[in-house]
Design an enzyme around this catalytic site. Structure first.
Site, PDB file in Angstrom:
ATOM      1  N   GLU A 175      10.497   3.534  11.072  1.00 40.64           N
ATOM      2  CA  GLU A 175      10.228   3.260  12.485  1.00 40.64           C
ATOM      3  C   GLU A 175       9.558   4.466  13.113  1.00 40.64           C
ATOM      4  O   GLU A 175       9.975   5.599  12.893  1.00 40.64           O
ATOM      5  CB  GLU A 175      11.523   3.035  13.286  1.00 40.64           C
ATOM      6  CG  GLU A 175      12.188   1.707  13.181  1.00 40.64           C
ATOM      7  CD  GLU A 175      13.428   1.656  14.077  1.00 40.64           C
ATOM      8  OE1 GLU A 175      13.422   2.285  15.158  1.00 40.64           O
ATOM      9  OE2 GLU A 175      14.404   1.001  13.676  1.00 40.64           O
TER      10      GLU A 175
ATOM     11  N   GLU B   6      11.206  -6.784  22.699  1.00 37.44           N
ATOM     12  CA  GLU B   6      12.464  -7.512  22.520  1.00 37.44           C
ATOM     13  C   GLU B   6      13.170  -7.532  23.872  1.00 37.44           C
ATOM     14  O   GLU B   6      13.855  -6.581  24.256  1.00 37.44           O
ATOM     15  CB  GLU B   6      13.306  -6.850  21.437  1.00 37.44           C
ATOM     16  CG  GLU B   6      12.650  -6.919  20.066  1.00 37.44           C
ATOM     17  CD  GLU B   6      13.456  -6.218  18.990  1.00 37.44           C
ATOM     18  OE1 GLU B   6      14.364  -6.842  18.404  1.00 37.44           O
ATOM     19  OE2 GLU B   6      13.172  -5.022  18.752  1.00 37.44           O
TER      20      GLU B   6
ATOM     21  N   LYS C   4      17.099  -6.762  24.603  1.00 36.47           N
ATOM     22  CA  LYS C   4      17.731  -5.492  24.258  1.00 36.47           C
ATOM     23  C   LYS C   4      18.350  -4.857  25.505  1.00 36.47           C
ATOM     24  O   LYS C   4      17.747  -4.867  26.575  1.00 36.47           O
ATOM     25  CB  LYS C   4      16.715  -4.535  23.650  1.00 36.47           C
ATOM     26  CG  LYS C   4      16.559  -4.669  22.143  1.00 36.47           C
ATOM     27  CD  LYS C   4      15.782  -3.490  21.582  1.00 36.47           C
ATOM     28  CE  LYS C   4      15.897  -3.436  20.077  1.00 36.47           C
ATOM     29  NZ  LYS C   4      15.195  -2.259  19.527  1.00 36.47           N
TER      30      LYS C   4
ATOM     31  N   GLU D  58      13.305   0.516  26.090  1.00 32.97           N
ATOM     32  CA  GLU D  58      13.826  -0.149  24.892  1.00 32.97           C
ATOM     33  C   GLU D  58      13.220  -1.533  24.695  1.00 32.97           C
ATOM     34  O   GLU D  58      13.175  -2.046  23.582  1.00 32.97           O
ATOM     35  CB  GLU D  58      15.350  -0.262  24.981  1.00 32.97           C
ATOM     36  CG  GLU D  58      16.091   1.021  24.722  1.00 32.97           C
ATOM     37  CD  GLU D  58      15.979   1.479  23.284  1.00 32.97           C
ATOM     38  OE1 GLU D  58      16.214   0.663  22.369  1.00 32.97           O
ATOM     39  OE2 GLU D  58      15.639   2.661  23.065  1.00 32.97           O
TER      40      GLU D  58
END
Length: 463
Positions: free
Chosen positions: A268, A322, A325, A331
């Site tokens: 990542e 996303e 999250k 985030e």
């Protein structure tokens, strides 16, 4: 019968040729994380088409969603699947559970779906559950044994993913070392990785380093932009970007405990394009600069100072936002693509000959064309900034600044402005001629007027 056999063979050859075309356009060292903590993601089949329209060669999943694995069948895209941290106790204690995991998540799909790596949990060693650390290696061994029993041991690797917090020290990179309390577990796990040829997977995030040190020079260092670098006196290496520095710190830590042969994979890394008002660093400009310059760096095959002349396999976070999250807005704002499959920003991943199909109306914008002409300094830039640009450009691997050295064709006039102009243009041309390659912290611009003079020739992409 002869005609039918020839026709069948012809179609096999054509299919193989088409797959070779895909491999030629994809880049195996560029991957992407495909997270699913969201309620607005496009169907896996459409995502597979999107990926095939890019040069992304690998995908990392955090689980083993069968719909996604099936959708990626016959694409040639490498797939990293994962077990959850919660799976680790049963996988460690029961070989049959590991065999069942392989039977359910690998065997029905391989080899049509190109599963290449199984990651056991995520950032287990630095998690709050200390019991998982002792169970990690047995779980990895049981999954490896299950693969071996299915004759897949040499084809699919088993590893786990770590955060940079496994390091007690990372600066300078040559002093990189693991926390002492982790070393016994690390040695056992690294012995396994070494014996199976599996990689050490790490999650480096220059974004978080910048949040901890939000100075302008740190931002430039994190974004692969011109800066004075950070000098490692133990190796006499001047690091010009945080990504290389973080990877070489990991390399040093691995070497220090006897595992020089274990390869590193970046599981990542990324930069958010949006954040809360109190967050330092998130913006479209910074995200585009980090990911775009990272890809250019990987494509250069320069590697890092301690791992030169190759690209470490790197999975960018993330394919999509996303939206479910928790935590800060950043985030939920790492996505390279939106749910409608359009680009959040362009970092040069799309193939010019293809556009992704979408469930609704295809609206994928065309990739930004290569900029034309020459990259030169803007007027009014200070000599100090020009010198920084010059030092940065000439420090990059593959950049020959000989012509602006004494006796070189472009040495005269012997001014910082003249030498910086030559070096900045050379780096722009060599790095891929993308708009972000002619940024230099917003001190550069394009010109259609050839700056070459006398015997000094400025490359223009055709030379």
């Amino acid at each position: 019968m002869v005609i039918l056999r020839w026709t069948s063979t012809f179609f096999v050859i054509v299919a193989a040729f088409l797959q070779l075309i895909h491999f030629a356009y994809s880049e195996s060292f560029i991957g992407v994380n495909y997270g699913q903590v969201a309620d607005n993601l496009p169907p896996p089949s459409e995502t597979a088409k999107l990926l095939q329209s890019t040069s992304i060669g690998k995908v990392r999943m955090y689980g083993a969603d069968p719909a996604i694995i099936k959708a990626l069948a016959n694409t040639g895209i490498g797939i990293m699947v994962g077990t959850s941290n919660g799976d680790i106790p049963s996988l460690a204690s029961d070989p049959n559970a590991a065999q069942q995991w392989i039977n359910s998540n690998v065997l029905p799909f391989h080899p049509a779906s190109n599963i290449i790596l199984i990651t056991v949990g995520n950032e287990v060693i630095t998690s709050s559950d200390g019991n998982l650390m002792s169970q990690l290696l047995p779980a990895m061994q049981n999954l490896q044994n299950a693969l071996n029993s299915a004759s897949l041991g040499g084809k699919i690797k088993v590893s786990t993913v770590h955060s940079m917090a496994v390091l007690r020290q990372s600066e300078p990179p040559s002093s990189g070392m693991f926390h002492p309390q982790y070393i016994p577990t690390m040695k056992g796990m690294l012995g396994f990785l070494s014996s199976t040829g599996s990689p050490f997977a790490i999650n480096p995030y220059p974004f978080f380093a910048y949040q901890g040190d939000p100075r302008p020079e740190t931002l430039a260092f994190c974004l692969f932009q011109p800066n004075s670098g950070r000098f490692d006196s133990r190796t006499n290496i001047n690091y010009m970007n945080m990504f290389d520095a973080q990877l070489d710190a990991i390399r040093s830590a691995l070497n220090s405990i006897g595992f020089k042969g274990v390869e590193i994979v970046v599981a990542e890394t990324g930069w958010p394009y949006k954040g809360d008002s109190n967050e330092v660093g998130p913006s479209v400009e910074n995200a585009e600069a980090y990911n775009g310059n990272l890809i250019a760096h990987l494509r250069s095959m320069a590697g890092t100072p301690l791992m030169p002349n190759k690209s470490v396999d790197t999975y960018i976070f993330a394919l999509y936002d996303e939206d479910l999250k928790p935590g800060a807005a950043s985030e939920r704002s790492f996505g390279l693509f939106k749910p409608d499959l359009t680009m959040t920003y362009d970092i040069g991943l799309s193939k010019s000959s293809q556009t992704p199909a979408t469930p609704t109306t295809p609206v994928t914008p065309a990739p930004k064309s290569k900029a034309t002409g020459w990259c030169v300094p803007k007027t009014g830039v200070s000599d100090a900034q020009l010198q920084a640009n010059l030092d940065y450009a000439c420090s990059q691997q593959g950049i020959d600044c000989g012509p602006i050295q004494p006796g070189g064709a472009c040495y005269d006039p012997n001014t910082v402005a003249s030498h910086a102009a030559y070096a900045m243009n050379l780096l722009y041309q060599k790095a891929g001629r993308n708009p972000w390659n002619c940024d230099f912290s917003q001190t550069a611009t394009f010109t259609s007027n050839n700056p070459s003079y006398n015997g000094c020739t400025y490359p223009d992409g055709s030379t």
